[in-house]
Design a protein around this motif. Structure first.
Motif, PDB file in Angstrom:
ATOM      1  N   TYR A   6       1.209  -1.499   0.080  1.00 52.11           N
ATOM      2  CA  TYR A   6       0.340  -0.073   0.101  1.00 52.11           C
ATOM      3  C   TYR A   6       1.080   1.496   0.044  1.00 52.11           C
ATOM      4  O   TYR A   6       0.980   1.922   0.973  1.00 52.11           O
ATOM      5  CB  TYR A   6      -0.727   0.316   1.254  1.00 52.11           C
ATOM      6  CG  TYR A   6      -1.557   1.157   1.608  1.00 52.11           C
ATOM      7  CD1 TYR A   6      -2.378   1.668   0.310  1.00 52.11           C
ATOM      8  CD2 TYR A   6      -2.440   1.855   3.136  1.00 52.11           C
ATOM      9  CE1 TYR A   6      -3.026   3.129   0.496  1.00 52.11           C
ATOM     10  CE2 TYR A   6      -3.097   2.490   3.054  1.00 52.11           C
ATOM     11  CZ  TYR A   6      -3.062   3.067   1.632  1.00 52.11           C
ATOM     12  OH  TYR A   6      -4.101   5.115   1.668  1.00 52.11           O
ATOM     13  N   GLY A   8       1.749   5.589  -1.060  1.00 56.84           N
ATOM     14  CA  GLY A   8       1.672   6.728  -0.920  1.00 56.84           C
ATOM     15  C   GLY A   8       2.570   7.900   0.517  1.00 56.84           C
ATOM     16  O   GLY A   8       3.990   7.261   0.705  1.00 56.84           O
ATOM     17  N   SER A   9       2.231   9.275  -0.205  1.00 55.20           N
ATOM     18  CA  SER A   9       3.006   9.628   0.580  1.00 55.20           C
ATOM     19  C   SER A   9       2.717  10.212   2.216  1.00 55.20           C
ATOM     20  O   SER A   9       4.120   9.956   3.255  1.00 55.20           O
ATOM     21  CB  SER A   9       2.640  11.036   0.744  1.00 55.20           C
ATOM     22  OG  SER A   9       2.062  11.013  -1.312  1.00 55.20           O
ATOM     23  N   PHE A  10       2.149   9.892   3.236  1.00 56.06           N
ATOM     24  CA  PHE A  10       1.452   9.425   4.305  1.00 56.06           C
ATOM     25  C   PHE A  10       2.220  10.750   4.833  1.00 56.06           C
ATOM     26  O   PHE A  10       2.649  10.191   5.907  1.00 56.06           O
ATOM     27  CB  PHE A  10       1.770   8.220   4.886  1.00 56.06           C
ATOM     28  CG  PHE A  10       1.272   7.414   3.962  1.00 56.06           C
ATOM     29  CD1 PHE A  10       0.131   6.094   4.437  1.00 56.06           C
ATOM     30  CD2 PHE A  10       2.318   5.628   3.332  1.00 56.06           C
ATOM     31  CE1 PHE A  10      -0.615   5.762   3.654  1.00 56.06           C
ATOM     32  CE2 PHE A  10       1.675   4.935   2.578  1.00 56.06           C
ATOM     33  CZ  PHE A  10       0.583   4.504   3.065  1.00 56.06           C
ATOM     34  N   HIS A  17      -6.574   7.018   5.523  1.00 56.52           N
ATOM     35  CA  HIS A  17      -5.329   5.529   5.469  1.00 56.52           C
ATOM     36  C   HIS A  17      -4.677   4.745   6.421  1.00 56.52           C
ATOM     37  O   HIS A  17      -5.088   3.310   6.201  1.00 56.52           O
ATOM     38  CB  HIS A  17      -3.632   6.618   5.178  1.00 56.52           C
ATOM     39  CG  HIS A  17      -3.081   7.572   4.616  1.00 56.52           C
ATOM     40  ND1 HIS A  17      -3.463   8.676   5.013  1.00 56.52           N
ATOM     41  CD2 HIS A  17      -3.718   7.649   3.300  1.00 56.52           C
ATOM     42  CE1 HIS A  17      -2.640   9.309   4.047  1.00 56.52           C
ATOM     43  NE2 HIS A  17      -2.855   8.880   2.787  1.00 56.52           N
ATOM     44  N   LYS A  41       6.276  16.237  -4.409  1.00 57.54           N
ATOM     45  CA  LYS A  41       5.093  17.121  -3.018  1.00 57.54           C
ATOM     46  C   LYS A  41       5.725  17.747  -1.914  1.00 57.54           C
ATOM     47  O   LYS A  41       5.207  18.821  -1.288  1.00 57.54           O
ATOM     48  CB  LYS A  41       3.606  16.678  -2.365  1.00 57.54           C
ATOM     49  CG  LYS A  41       2.798  15.722  -3.614  1.00 57.54           C
ATOM     50  CD  LYS A  41       2.132  15.367  -3.085  1.00 57.54           C
ATOM     51  CE  LYS A  41       0.983  14.101  -4.101  1.00 57.54           C
ATOM     52  NZ  LYS A  41       0.467  13.538  -3.411  1.00 57.54           N
ATOM     53  N   ARG A 100      -4.615   0.619  -3.214  1.00 50.97           N
ATOM     54  CA  ARG A 100      -4.785   2.525  -3.411  1.00 50.97           C
ATOM     55  C   ARG A 100      -6.310   2.416  -3.443  1.00 50.97           C
ATOM     56  O   ARG A 100      -7.137   1.562  -3.123  1.00 50.97           O
ATOM     57  CB  ARG A 100      -4.622   2.728  -4.410  1.00 50.97           C
ATOM     58  CG  ARG A 100      -3.490   2.720  -4.984  1.00 50.97           C
ATOM     59  CD  ARG A 100      -2.540   3.215  -4.627  1.00 50.97           C
ATOM     60  NE  ARG A 100      -2.645   5.270  -5.578  1.00 50.97           N
ATOM     61  CZ  ARG A 100      -1.927   5.253  -4.721  1.00 50.97           C
ATOM     62  NH1 ARG A 100      -0.911   5.452  -3.769  1.00 50.97           N
ATOM     63  NH2 ARG A 100      -1.961   7.265  -5.421  1.00 50.97           N
ATOM     64  N   GLY A 101      -6.520   3.560  -2.056  1.00 55.76           N
ATOM     65  CA  GLY A 101      -7.467   3.917  -1.410  1.00 55.76           C
ATOM     66  C   GLY A 101      -8.429   4.973  -2.658  1.00 55.76           C
ATOM     67  O   GLY A 101      -7.877   5.490  -3.619  1.00 55.76           O
ATOM     68  N   ARG A 103     -11.109   8.035  -3.213  1.00 56.47           N
ATOM     69  CA  ARG A 103     -12.416   8.820  -3.157  1.00 56.47           C
ATOM     70  C   ARG A 103     -13.449   9.170  -3.982  1.00 56.47           C
ATOM     71  O   ARG A 103     -13.123   8.328  -5.151  1.00 56.47           O
ATOM     72  CB  ARG A 103     -11.874   9.970  -2.372  1.00 56.47           C
ATOM     73  CG  ARG A 103     -11.115   9.744  -0.041  1.00 56.47           C
ATOM     74  CD  ARG A 103      -9.865  10.754  -0.618  1.00 56.47           C
ATOM     75  NE  ARG A 103      -8.585  10.778  -1.045  1.00 56.47           N
ATOM     76  CZ  ARG A 103      -8.123  11.526  -0.776  1.00 56.47           C
ATOM     77  NH1 ARG A 103      -7.224  12.342   0.037  1.00 56.47           N
ATOM     78  NH2 ARG A 103      -6.522  11.363  -1.957  1.00 56.47           N
ATOM     79  N   ALA A 132     -13.120   4.361  -0.530  1.00 54.38           N
ATOM     80  CA  ALA A 132     -12.979   4.603   0.925  1.00 54.38           C
ATOM     81  C   ALA A 132     -13.898   4.773   1.707  1.00 54.38           C
ATOM     82  O   ALA A 132     -15.052   4.921   1.175  1.00 54.38           O
ATOM     83  CB  ALA A 132     -12.983   6.452   0.618  1.00 54.38           C
ATOM     84  N   ASN A 136     -14.988   8.588   5.583  1.00 53.91           N
ATOM     85  CA  ASN A 136     -13.410   9.645   5.436  1.00 53.91           C
ATOM     86  C   ASN A 136     -13.424  10.215   3.909  1.00 53.91           C
ATOM     87  O   ASN A 136     -12.031  10.434   3.786  1.00 53.91           O
ATOM     88  CB  ASN A 136     -12.661   7.835   5.313  1.00 53.91           C
ATOM     89  CG  ASN A 136     -12.092   7.362   7.079  1.00 53.91           C
ATOM     90  OD1 ASN A 136     -12.535   7.902   8.048  1.00 53.91           O
ATOM     91  ND2 ASN A 136     -11.877   6.254   7.415  1.00 53.91           N
ATOM     92  N   ILE A 139     -11.941  13.380   3.603  1.00 58.54           N
ATOM     93  CA  ILE A 139     -10.379  13.459   4.170  1.00 58.54           C
ATOM     94  C   ILE A 139      -9.060  13.015   3.394  1.00 58.54           C
ATOM     95  O   ILE A 139      -8.861  12.275   2.072  1.00 58.54           O
ATOM     96  CB  ILE A 139     -10.272  12.241   5.458  1.00 58.54           C
ATOM     97  CG1 ILE A 139     -11.261  12.348   6.387  1.00 58.54           C
ATOM     98  CG2 ILE A 139      -8.824  12.607   5.982  1.00 58.54           C
ATOM     99  CD1 ILE A 139     -11.299  11.619   7.485  1.00 58.54           C
TER     100      ILE A 139
HETATM  101  P1  ADP Z   1      -0.153   9.905  -3.237  1.00 64.34           P
HETATM  102  O1  ADP Z   1       0.812  10.628  -2.830  1.00 64.34           O
HETATM  103  O2  ADP Z   1       0.581   8.641  -3.552  1.00 64.34           O
HETATM  104  O3  ADP Z   1      -1.937  10.224  -3.513  1.00 64.34           O
HETATM  105  P2  ADP Z   1      -1.483   9.886  -0.333  1.00 64.34           P
HETATM  106  O4  ADP Z   1      -0.347   9.526   1.503  1.00 64.34           O
HETATM  107  O5  ADP Z   1      -2.145  10.826  -0.498  1.00 64.34           O
HETATM  108  O6  ADP Z   1      -0.237   9.199  -1.094  1.00 64.34           O
HETATM  109  O7  ADP Z   1      -2.585   8.449   0.249  1.00 64.34           O
HETATM  110  C1  ADP Z   1      -2.458   6.949   0.027  1.00 64.34           C
HETATM  111  C2  ADP Z   1      -3.489   6.479  -0.744  1.00 64.34           C
HETATM  112  O8  ADP Z   1      -3.939   6.904   0.119  1.00 64.34           O
HETATM  113  C3  ADP Z   1      -3.749   6.882  -2.372  1.00 64.34           C
HETATM  114  O9  ADP Z   1      -4.209   5.532  -3.155  1.00 64.34           O
HETATM  115  C4  ADP Z   1      -4.851   7.906  -1.892  1.00 64.34           C
HETATM  116  O10 ADP Z   1      -5.980   7.671  -2.700  1.00 64.34           O
HETATM  117  C5  ADP Z   1      -5.864   6.823  -0.154  1.00 64.34           C
HETATM  118  N1  ADP Z   1      -6.240   8.215   0.352  1.00 64.34           N
HETATM  119  C6  ADP Z   1      -6.138   9.182   0.778  1.00 64.34           C
HETATM  120  N2  ADP Z   1      -6.806   9.425   1.867  1.00 64.34           N
HETATM  121  C7  ADP Z   1      -8.089   8.508   1.949  1.00 64.34           C
HETATM  122  C8  ADP Z   1      -9.128   8.132   2.384  1.00 64.34           C
HETATM  123  N3  ADP Z   1      -9.392   9.576   2.865  1.00 64.34           N
HETATM  124  N4  ADP Z   1      -9.671   7.352   2.289  1.00 64.34           N
HETATM  125  C9  ADP Z   1      -9.147   6.421   2.043  1.00 64.34           C
HETATM  126  N5  ADP Z   1      -8.220   6.198   1.388  1.00 64.34           N
HETATM  127  C10 ADP Z   1      -7.608   7.340   1.290  1.00 64.34           C
END
Ligand code: ADP
Length: 171
Positions: A6, A8-10, A17, A41, A100-101, A103, A132, A136, A139
């Motif tokens: 999974y 992401g930037s987190f 997440h 970013k 991947r999540g 939204r 999502a 959430n 968010i």
């Molecule tokens: P990235 O910079 O890769 O987009 P993020 O940290 O923003 O990384 O997100 C990582 C993953 O989590 C992405 O697939 C994003 O769509 C998903 N994500 C972010 N926020 C949420 C949320 N509120 N609910 C579900 N999934 C989310």
């Protein structure tokens, strides 16, 4: 053994997440939360801080196991920072699946394009989207940072320790 990533930037980890991590962990044997180091970013938190915040939340997910809440997170969950191409990281980890999540529609275009490109790079690795949860949907790390910067309450978007870390940054 089925391994998934999974990524992401987190920056920072949010309740959105955490929900995806807990749900993805019911679907694989090993879940690697991949923290992208060289994000375009310009992250607020260092990669070490982002990893540490995730580790703390994952420990809480483990604790919740057996409490009857949600599905049981059966996977071994770990956090690893990575730089460079996600597909290369996935190959080195022998992962077969990327989570991947997703939204609202705004995520779709970007995710659709990235999944297509990643499939060209390695067609054996499948990307799986988890929608999502209702609570959430709205968010995002970016909005959370914006709100806290403007003095708003972010208590319902991130866990308490992440809120404290954000407040410390914006003091
Ligand atoms: P990235 O910079 O890769 O987009 P993020 O940290 O923003 O990384 O997100 C990582 C993953 O989590 C992405 O697939 C994003 O769509 C998903 N994500 C972010 N926020 C949420 C949320 N509120 N609910 C579900 N999934 C989310």
């Amino acid at each position: 053994m089925h391994i998934a990533i999974y990524p992401g930037s987190f920056d920072p980890v949010t309740n959105g997440h955490i929900d995806i991590i807990a749900r993805a962990a019911t679907m694989t044997d090993r879940l690697i939360v991949g923290v992208a180091e060289d994000s375009s970013k310009a992250p607020l938190f260092s990669v070490e801080q982002r990893v540490a915040m995730l580790q703390e939340q994952i420990a809480l997910i483990r604790k919740q196991n057996g409490s009857g809440q949600n599905g049981e997170a059966t996977a071994e969950i770990e956090v690893a920072a990575f730089s460079g191409l996600l597909m290369h990281f996935a190959e080195t980890q022998q992962a077969k699946m990327i989570f991947r999540g997703l939204r609202a529609v705004t995520d779709f275009d970007y995710e659709f394009q990235m999944t297509g490109m990643n499939r060209r790079l390695n067609p054996r690795i499948e990307t799986v989207f988890l929608m999502a949860s209702e609570t959430n949907q709205f968010i995002s790390s970016r909005m959370v940072k914006e709100i806290v910067g403007l003095g708003g309450d972010i208590g319902s978007f991130v866990p308490p320790s992440v809120k404290d870390a954000l407040l410390a940054k914006f003091k």
